[in-house]
Design an enzyme around this catalytic site. Sequence first.
Site, PDB file in Angstrom:
ATOM      1  N   TYR A  87      -2.745  -1.218  10.460  1.00  0.00           N
ATOM      2  CA  TYR A  87      -2.710  -1.719   9.041  1.00  0.00           C
ATOM      3  C   TYR A  87      -1.562  -1.010   8.496  1.00  0.00           C
ATOM      4  O   TYR A  87      -0.745  -1.622   7.320  1.00  0.00           O
ATOM      5  CB  TYR A  87      -4.185  -1.117   8.303  1.00  0.00           C
ATOM      6  CG  TYR A  87      -4.062  -1.174   6.925  1.00  0.00           C
ATOM      7  CD1 TYR A  87      -4.468  -2.372   6.143  1.00  0.00           C
ATOM      8  CD2 TYR A  87      -3.626  -0.399   6.000  1.00  0.00           C
ATOM      9  CE1 TYR A  87      -4.567  -2.702   4.654  1.00  0.00           C
ATOM     10  CE2 TYR A  87      -3.773  -0.364   4.554  1.00  0.00           C
ATOM     11  CZ  TYR A  87      -4.141  -1.725   4.109  1.00  0.00           C
ATOM     12  OH  TYR A  87      -4.077  -1.950   2.600  1.00  0.00           O
TER      13      TYR A  87
ATOM     14  N   SER B 252       1.012  -1.190  -0.011  1.00  0.00           N
ATOM     15  CA  SER B 252       0.055   0.043  -0.152  1.00  0.00           C
ATOM     16  C   SER B 252       0.676   1.262  -0.278  1.00  0.00           C
ATOM     17  O   SER B 252       2.028   1.276   0.452  1.00  0.00           O
ATOM     18  CB  SER B 252      -0.768  -0.093   1.126  1.00  0.00           C
ATOM     19  OG  SER B 252      -1.490   1.234   1.365  1.00  0.00           O
TER      20      SER B 252
END
Length: 250
Positions: free
Chosen positions: A149, A136
């Site tokens: 996360y 990400s």
Amino acid sequence: MTGNTIFITGGTSGIGRGLAEAFHRLGNKVIIAGRRKALLDEVATANPGIEGIELDIADPADVARVAAKLISDHPALNVLINNAGIMPFDDASGSIDEAVMRQLIDTNLVGPILMTSALIEHLKSQSRATIIHNTSVLAFVPLAATAIYSATKAALHSYALSQRFKLRNTTVRVQEIAPPWVDTDLIKKSGDPRAMPLDAFITETMKGLETDSEEVFVEAIRVLRDNPGSGEHQLINSFNAEMEANPLPV
């Protein structure tokens, strides 16, 4: 990009399904994994030839079971895409739900590492193989509202760097996809103009995967990817201040 046997975790929706269908259209054999059989069947019905297998990526025993089945049923398997992930919000300034934290780490970090480990010797036996880790942009610029996360994605990025080096003299290459905010159900799909449409993301990412690039990211995140080293604190603070002023949909 063609003639491969590809296994994609988290392939029933979002980026995983988008990649599965894109590779399927190119004539590859695609096997997708997910926790819910109904969704696996839905993708397979919509794309004749794609196969589905139930997998809980957070369960080490299930990872081992699926890896053994893949090697047995698909001996030509030469591409692994570690895509499965979850993104619950948290508050690093307060108490953390330990069960949620462990599920997140097991799904986003431990699962991909174990899946890769279970298949690595098989992949090294192929004349050409690829491992693709889906991280990400938040691996480089953490979002404070999803601190754990972001940390799992940073850890997976670091792992991919080390794995790539260790595999440098083998037939296995390691690529990384670092998506921006894509309009999928990972974060509530809302049509928010700040989110990149899924089809546009898949198109740009597939072009990147055609190359030998070690890391594939869309041009829109280049500034965030080029996180300015020791000056990152100002960038991260301003990024998160902007996101707090205009929060993500929940």
